[in-house]
Design a protein around this motif. Structure first.
Motif, PDB file in Angstrom:
ATOM      1  N   PRO A  92      -8.134   2.031   1.233  1.00  0.00           N
ATOM      2  CA  PRO A  92      -7.208   2.249   2.364  1.00  0.00           C
ATOM      3  C   PRO A  92      -7.300   3.678   2.896  1.00  0.00           C
ATOM      4  CG  PRO A  92      -6.113   1.115   0.556  1.00  0.00           C
ATOM      5  CD  PRO A  92      -7.426   1.568   0.032  1.00  0.00           C
ATOM      6  N   GLY A  93      -7.249   3.803   4.214  1.00  0.00           N
ATOM      7  CA  GLY A  93      -7.255   5.121   4.831  1.00  0.00           C
ATOM      8  C   GLY A  93      -8.599   5.803   4.857  1.00  0.00           C
ATOM      9  N   ASN A  94      -9.690   5.019   4.829  1.00  0.00           N
ATOM     10  CA  ASN A  94     -11.004   5.662   4.825  1.00  0.00           C
ATOM     11  C   ASN A  94     -11.298   6.264   6.190  1.00  0.00           C
ATOM     12  OD1 ASN A  94     -12.705   3.662   6.515  1.00  0.00           O
ATOM     13  ND2 ASN A  94     -11.705   2.304   5.027  1.00  0.00           N
ATOM     14  N   ASP A  95     -12.060   7.339   6.200  1.00  0.00           N
ATOM     15  CA  ASP A  95     -12.450   8.065   7.415  1.00  0.00           C
ATOM     16  C   ASP A  95     -13.813   7.543   7.863  1.00  0.00           C
ATOM     17  OD1 ASP A  95     -13.283   9.821   9.377  1.00  0.00           O
ATOM     18  OD2 ASP A  95     -12.448  11.577   8.377  1.00  0.00           O
ATOM     19  N   GLY A  96     -13.867   6.934   9.044  1.00  0.00           N
ATOM     20  CA  GLY A  96     -15.110   6.344   9.521  1.00  0.00           C
ATOM     21  C   GLY A  96     -16.236   7.341   9.654  1.00  0.00           C
ATOM     22  N   ALA A  97     -15.940   8.535  10.202  1.00  0.00           N
ATOM     23  CA  ALA A  97     -16.979   9.553  10.380  1.00  0.00           C
ATOM     24  C   ALA A  97     -17.517  10.023   9.033  1.00  0.00           C
ATOM     25  CB  ALA A  97     -16.426  10.729  11.173  1.00  0.00           C
ATOM     26  N   ALA A  98     -16.599  10.267   8.104  1.00  0.00           N
ATOM     27  CA  ALA A  98     -17.026  10.698   6.773  1.00  0.00           C
ATOM     28  C   ALA A  98     -17.828   9.608   6.075  1.00  0.00           C
ATOM     29  CB  ALA A  98     -15.804  11.074   5.932  1.00  0.00           C
ATOM     30  N   LEU A  99     -17.432   8.357   6.316  1.00  0.00           N
ATOM     31  CA  LEU A  99     -18.143   7.239   5.704  1.00  0.00           C
ATOM     32  C   LEU A  99     -19.576   7.161   6.209  1.00  0.00           C
ATOM     33  CD1 LEU A  99     -17.753   4.798   3.821  1.00  0.00           C
ATOM     34  CD2 LEU A  99     -17.151   3.456   5.846  1.00  0.00           C
ATOM     35  N   LEU A 100     -19.759   7.353   7.523  1.00  0.00           N
ATOM     36  CA  LEU A 100     -21.111   7.333   8.076  1.00  0.00           C
ATOM     37  C   LEU A 100     -21.953   8.492   7.557  1.00  0.00           C
ATOM     38  CD1 LEU A 100     -20.428   6.340  11.806  1.00  0.00           C
ATOM     39  CD2 LEU A 100     -21.441   4.934  10.001  1.00  0.00           C
ATOM     40  N   GLY A 101     -21.313   9.661   7.443  1.00  0.00           N
ATOM     41  CA  GLY A 101     -22.037  10.815   6.917  1.00  0.00           C
ATOM     42  C   GLY A 101     -22.482  10.605   5.478  1.00  0.00           C
ATOM     43  N   THR A 102     -21.603  10.020   4.675  1.00  0.00           N
ATOM     44  CA  THR A 102     -21.951   9.744   3.283  1.00  0.00           C
ATOM     45  C   THR A 102     -23.067   8.721   3.203  1.00  0.00           C
ATOM     46  OG1 THR A 102     -19.683  10.214   2.573  1.00  0.00           O
ATOM     47  CG2 THR A 102     -21.068   8.941   1.070  1.00  0.00           C
ATOM     48  N   ALA A 103     -22.987   7.677   4.049  1.00  0.00           N
ATOM     49  CA  ALA A 103     -24.023   6.650   4.053  1.00  0.00           C
ATOM     50  C   ALA A 103     -25.382   7.231   4.420  1.00  0.00           C
ATOM     51  CB  ALA A 103     -23.641   5.533   5.026  1.00  0.00           C
ATOM     52  N   ALA A 104     -25.400   8.134   5.417  1.00  0.00           N
ATOM     53  CA  ALA A 104     -26.658   8.760   5.818  1.00  0.00           C
ATOM     54  C   ALA A 104     -27.230   9.617   4.689  1.00  0.00           C
ATOM     55  CB  ALA A 104     -26.433   9.603   7.071  1.00  0.00           C
TER      56      ALA A 104
END
Length: 262
Positions: A92-104
């Motif tokens: 819950p409450g995940n940050d989309g931008a941070a999630l994309l950065g981590t995935a990259a």
């Protein structure tokens, strides 16, 4: 076994048969899989509780390839990386931008780890081939013999539990050209599932797995006749695991005694 073309010379390229399916390229693979399973489980739990630790997911592909090798490293690296990103996504409450950065970042670490391990594995395989081959005949050398014998006696996959050892001794004072010819003849007579080695400076060893005693004797007689058709006074010793002996050293002693008595 090592197969030799009749037209190949002393510097021919040896075509080895495929690695044995039970030969494991990563020592203690099961142990390291279990260790990484526990470590990655703890890491995912930590990332779920503390999302700011998400950058640690980059360790997953690096550690997977480093500890497990190319094949299992790829399985663990992809599987646990995807699972880690799913944990972040479902929190819950995940940050989309941070999630994309981590995935990259995780993807980049995985790609670099895969490329590095692919090159390392290719280099290691090339070094093993060089170390395992006799430069004159292209057959495996005696350093590889014990490893292959251990693998053949450890797994049979429903086939007859036997390994026949044949020691071939050329006529005394055989030249390099004659040694190459004998290696070629061994490649022509024996089956693709057999393994041939140059044993010392003046002998050859052939391991013939999964045949009956009669079949092993027939192969030995055919090989000796073929060698003596081109080079006289060659001798051959025969020993069979597990009927005659249990260890490679004992088999070699029995086969050598037969050569001396011939």
């Amino acid at each position: 076994m090592t197969r030799l073309d009749a037209q190949d010379g002393p510097n021919h390229t040896c075509r080895m048969n495929k690695p044995l399916p039970w030969a494991d390229d990563t020592p203690r693979l099961s142990l390291w899989c279990a260790v990484l399973f526990c470590c990655f489980s703890a890491l995912l739990a930590a990332v779920y509780l503390q999302p700011q630790l998400a950058s640690l997911l980059c360790v997953v592909p690096v550690a997977s390839y480093l500890m497990l090798g190319l094949q299992m490293g790829m399985v663990y690296g992809i599987g646990w990386s995807v699972l880690g990103m799913a944990v972040l996504w479902l929190r819950p409450g995940n940050d989309g931008a941070a999630l994309l950065g981590t995935a990259a970042a995780v993807l980049g670490a995985g790609v670099l780890s895969h490329l590095f391990e692919t090159r390392r594995a290719a280099l290691a395989a090339a070094l093993r081939r060089i170390a395992a081959l006799d430069p004159l005949t292209g057959l495996h050398n005696h350093l590889y013999l014990e490893s292959i014998f251990s693998q053949l006696t450890r797994s049979h996959r429903g086939k007859p539990q036997s390994v026949t050892m044949m020691l071939v001794a050329p006529a005394p004072g055989a030249s390099n050209e004659q040694m190459v010819d004998i290696a070629r003849l061994i490649g022509e007579v024996c089956r693709p599932s057999d393994w041939a080695f140059r044993f010392g400076d003046e002998r050859f060893c052939v391991l013939v797995p999964w045949v009956t005693q009669v079949q092993g004797q027939q192969i030995a007689e055919r090989l000796l006749a073929r060698v003596n058709a081109e080079q006289q006074q060659a001798r051959l010793g025969l020993a069979r695991w597990p009927d005659d002996a249990q260890t490679l050293a004992e088999l070699h002693k029995i086969a050598s005694s037969q050569i001396k008595q011939a």
